[in-house]
Design a protein around this motif. Structure first.
Motif, PDB file in Angstrom:
ATOM      1  N   ARG A  84       6.649   7.808 -10.898  1.00 45.69           N
ATOM      2  CA  ARG A  84       6.416   8.037 -12.327  1.00 45.69           C
ATOM      3  C   ARG A  84       6.690   9.485 -12.725  1.00 45.69           C
ATOM      4  O   ARG A  84       7.213   9.750 -13.812  1.00 45.69           O
ATOM      5  CB  ARG A  84       4.969   7.681 -12.695  1.00 45.69           C
ATOM      6  N   SER A  85       6.322  10.424 -11.844  1.00 44.22           N
ATOM      7  CA  SER A  85       6.519  11.848 -12.160  1.00 44.22           C
ATOM      8  C   SER A  85       7.970  12.290 -12.013  1.00 44.22           C
ATOM      9  O   SER A  85       8.346  13.361 -12.464  1.00 44.22           O
ATOM     10  CB  SER A  85       5.636  12.713 -11.260  1.00 44.22           C
ATOM     11  N   GLY A  86       8.786  11.447 -11.337  1.00 45.85           N
ATOM     12  CA  GLY A  86      10.184  11.806 -11.107  1.00 45.85           C
ATOM     13  C   GLY A  86      10.410  12.556  -9.815  1.00 45.85           C
ATOM     14  O   GLY A  86      11.547  12.905  -9.463  1.00 45.85           O
ATOM     15  N   ALA A  87       9.332  12.837  -9.073  1.00 47.16           N
ATOM     16  CA  ALA A  87       9.475  13.553  -7.793  1.00 47.16           C
ATOM     17  C   ALA A  87      10.243  12.703  -6.783  1.00 47.16           C
ATOM     18  O   ALA A  87      11.036  13.214  -5.989  1.00 47.16           O
ATOM     19  CB  ALA A  87       8.105  13.917  -7.237  1.00 47.16           C
ATOM     20  N   LEU A  88       9.995  11.408  -6.808  1.00 46.15           N
ATOM     21  CA  LEU A  88      10.703  10.474  -5.928  1.00 46.15           C
ATOM     22  C   LEU A  88      11.713   9.693  -6.742  1.00 46.15           C
ATOM     23  O   LEU A  88      11.353   8.977  -7.680  1.00 46.15           O
ATOM     24  CB  LEU A  88       9.721   9.512  -5.255  1.00 46.15           C
ATOM     25  N   LYS A  89      12.960   9.839  -6.374  1.00 48.90           N
ATOM     26  CA  LYS A  89      14.040   9.130  -7.060  1.00 48.90           C
ATOM     27  C   LYS A  89      14.633   8.094  -6.105  1.00 48.90           C
ATOM     28  O   LYS A  89      14.635   8.279  -4.907  1.00 48.90           O
ATOM     29  CB  LYS A  89      15.116  10.114  -7.522  1.00 48.90           C
ATOM     30  N   GLY A  90      15.149   7.021  -6.669  1.00 47.33           N
ATOM     31  CA  GLY A  90      15.768   6.005  -5.834  1.00 47.33           C
ATOM     32  C   GLY A  90      14.853   4.817  -5.619  1.00 47.33           C
ATOM     33  O   GLY A  90      13.710   4.770  -6.087  1.00 47.33           O
ATOM     34  N   ASP A  91      15.361   3.861  -4.878  1.00 48.79           N
ATOM     35  CA  ASP A  91      14.687   2.595  -4.651  1.00 48.79           C
ATOM     36  C   ASP A  91      13.717   2.708  -3.475  1.00 48.79           C
ATOM     37  O   ASP A  91      14.103   3.125  -2.382  1.00 48.79           O
ATOM     38  CB  ASP A  91      15.734   1.513  -4.366  1.00 48.79           C
ATOM     39  N   VAL A  92      12.451   2.343  -3.686  1.00 47.91           N
ATOM     40  CA  VAL A  92      11.435   2.449  -2.638  1.00 47.91           C
ATOM     41  C   VAL A  92      11.753   1.518  -1.474  1.00 47.91           C
ATOM     42  O   VAL A  92      11.546   1.873  -0.307  1.00 47.91           O
ATOM     43  CB  VAL A  92      10.035   2.147  -3.207  1.00 47.91           C
ATOM     44  N   ASP A  93      12.259   0.311  -1.767  1.00 47.93           N
ATOM     45  CA  ASP A  93      12.601  -0.622  -0.689  1.00 47.93           C
ATOM     46  C   ASP A  93      13.682  -0.044   0.218  1.00 47.93           C
ATOM     47  O   ASP A  93      13.625  -0.184   1.444  1.00 47.93           O
ATOM     48  CB  ASP A  93      13.076  -1.955  -1.262  1.00 47.93           C
ATOM     49  N   ALA A 151       0.835  -1.205   0.000  1.00 43.02           N
ATOM     50  CA  ALA A 151       0.000   0.000   0.000  1.00 43.02           C
ATOM     51  C   ALA A 151       0.871   1.258   0.000  1.00 43.02           C
ATOM     52  O   ALA A 151       0.549   2.242  -0.671  1.00 43.02           O
ATOM     53  CB  ALA A 151      -0.919  -0.006   1.223  1.00 43.02           C
ATOM     54  N   PHE A 152       1.981   1.209   0.712  1.00 40.77           N
ATOM     55  CA  PHE A 152       2.901   2.341   0.746  1.00 40.77           C
ATOM     56  C   PHE A 152       3.534   2.540  -0.631  1.00 40.77           C
ATOM     57  O   PHE A 152       3.637   3.668  -1.121  1.00 40.77           O
ATOM     58  CB  PHE A 152       3.973   2.095   1.811  1.00 40.77           C
ATOM     59  N   ARG A 153       3.928   1.426  -1.265  1.00 39.10           N
ATOM     60  CA  ARG A 153       4.496   1.511  -2.612  1.00 39.10           C
ATOM     61  C   ARG A 153       3.462   2.070  -3.603  1.00 39.10           C
ATOM     62  O   ARG A 153       3.799   2.873  -4.471  1.00 39.10           O
ATOM     63  CB  ARG A 153       4.961   0.133  -3.078  1.00 39.10           C
ATOM     64  N   ASP A 154       2.222   1.610  -3.471  1.00 41.20           N
ATOM     65  CA  ASP A 154       1.169   2.087  -4.369  1.00 41.20           C
ATOM     66  C   ASP A 154       0.958   3.591  -4.204  1.00 41.20           C
ATOM     67  O   ASP A 154       0.727   4.301  -5.198  1.00 41.20           O
ATOM     68  CB  ASP A 154      -0.144   1.346  -4.087  1.00 41.20           C
ATOM     69  N   MET A 155       1.016   4.080  -2.962  1.00 40.73           N
ATOM     70  CA  MET A 155       0.867   5.508  -2.720  1.00 40.73           C
ATOM     71  C   MET A 155       2.005   6.302  -3.361  1.00 40.73           C
ATOM     72  O   MET A 155       1.815   7.396  -3.893  1.00 40.73           O
ATOM     73  CB  MET A 155       0.808   5.776  -1.206  1.00 40.73           C
ATOM     74  N   LEU A 156       3.220   5.715  -3.331  1.00 41.16           N
ATOM     75  CA  LEU A 156       4.394   6.410  -3.857  1.00 41.16           C
ATOM     76  C   LEU A 156       4.522   6.308  -5.376  1.00 41.16           C
ATOM     77  O   LEU A 156       5.227   7.122  -5.988  1.00 41.16           O
ATOM     78  CB  LEU A 156       5.668   5.838  -3.220  1.00 41.16           C
ATOM     79  N   GLU A 157       3.840   5.344  -5.977  1.00 43.69           N
ATOM     80  CA  GLU A 157       4.021   5.076  -7.400  1.00 43.69           C
ATOM     81  C   GLU A 157       3.831   6.311  -8.288  1.00 43.69           C
ATOM     82  O   GLU A 157       4.654   6.559  -9.188  1.00 43.69           O
ATOM     83  CB  GLU A 157       3.081   3.951  -7.845  1.00 43.69           C
TER      84      GLU A 157
END
Length: 261
Positions: free
Chosen positions: A157-166, A147-153
């Motif tokens: 995609r937009s490039g706002a979050l870079k790097g590995d989610v894990d 659910a956390f990954r889905d929220m961040l997805e």
């Protein structure tokens, strides 16, 4: 409980610092022994009895938390605290006078904590007078990682979050849900800025944030004390200088790596 879990992490961190300091001290390299003493002071050390990081940060955190408790109205209830954290996390007006007084107490304490960090030399940025730290609910996130990954997805995609989610999840867990932690100031290690996930909207973040005001403030003030006291001892290149001195004193690559770890 969340408080017990956080305390367990803090105790674990102290144990790791203690074990690591002992290994570094055993090298016998004077500069590395100085580092070990600065992290966790022994009965007799080479720093003239100066408090080590572990003790200094613990005392500072206790002082900050006591100050915050003293700012709260003695009649504040759990309902008022819930109202206050909801208002702080959404930047809205709290419904009750008691909750609004709590909001003012929180902001006054955050202002004081920021000044304390600045006085120690740890620049932490300025996110304005209405800033409230996001402390992520690491228990909920750990149990609901998809659910956390889905929220961040969308942010990925937009490039706002870079790097590995894990890696992000592991970092949040390691820092007790906080977006900033001890600043190591070692070569090649990037300065960790506050609110690295500040681009996430309040609505998206809401379900994953700690909802206990006292626990949130406990966590934030503990991290503030750790960052300030670490920087006081090792900031502005002090740690780098000690490591360079250790090399001149004959420290091996393995001993330097042990110290950095």
């Amino acid at each position: 409980t969340a408080a017990g879990f956080t305390k367990g992490l803090a105790d674990l961190a102290d144990t790791l610092f203690t074990t690591g300091s002992a290994r570094v001290r055993e090298t016998g390299v004077p500069a590395l022994v100085d580092i070990a003493d600065a992290v966790k002071r022994q009965g007799k050390d080479t720093r003239g009895g100066t408090r080590g990081f572990v003790q200094a940060s613990r005392l500072a955190a206790t002082k900050l938390r006591s100050e915050f408790a003293g700012r709260l109205d003695e009649h504040v209830t759990a309902d008022h605290l819930r109202e206050a954290i909801e208002a702080l996390q959404t930047n809205t007006r709290a419904p009750s006078p008691e909750a609004r007084n709590t909001v003012r107490a929180v902001r006054a304490q955050l202002k004081e904590a920021r000044q304390y960090m600045l006085d120690a030399g740890a620049y932490v940025g300025d996110l304005g007078p209405e800033y409230f730290p996001r402390v992520w609910d690491i228990h909920y996130i750990s149990k609901n990682q998809q659910a956390f990954r889905d929220m961040l997805e969308p942010y990925v995609r937009s490039g706002a979050l870079k790097g590995d989610v894990d890696k992000l999840i592991k970092k949040l867990v390691a820092s007790e849900g906080h977006e900033f932690s001890v600043e190591t100031d070692m070569p090649g290690m990037q300065f960790t800025k506050q609110r690295i996930l500040g681009f996430i909207t309040d609505a998206d973040a809401a379900g994953f944030l700690e909802k206990d005001l006292m626990e949130t403030m406990h966590s934030y003030l503990t991290q503030a004390a750790r960052r300030a006291e670490w920087f006081r001892l090792f900031g502005n290149g002090k740690l780098d200088a000690l490591l360079s001195r250790a090399k001149r004193e004959g420290a091996t690559k393995e001993q330097i790596e042990t110290t950095e770890q």
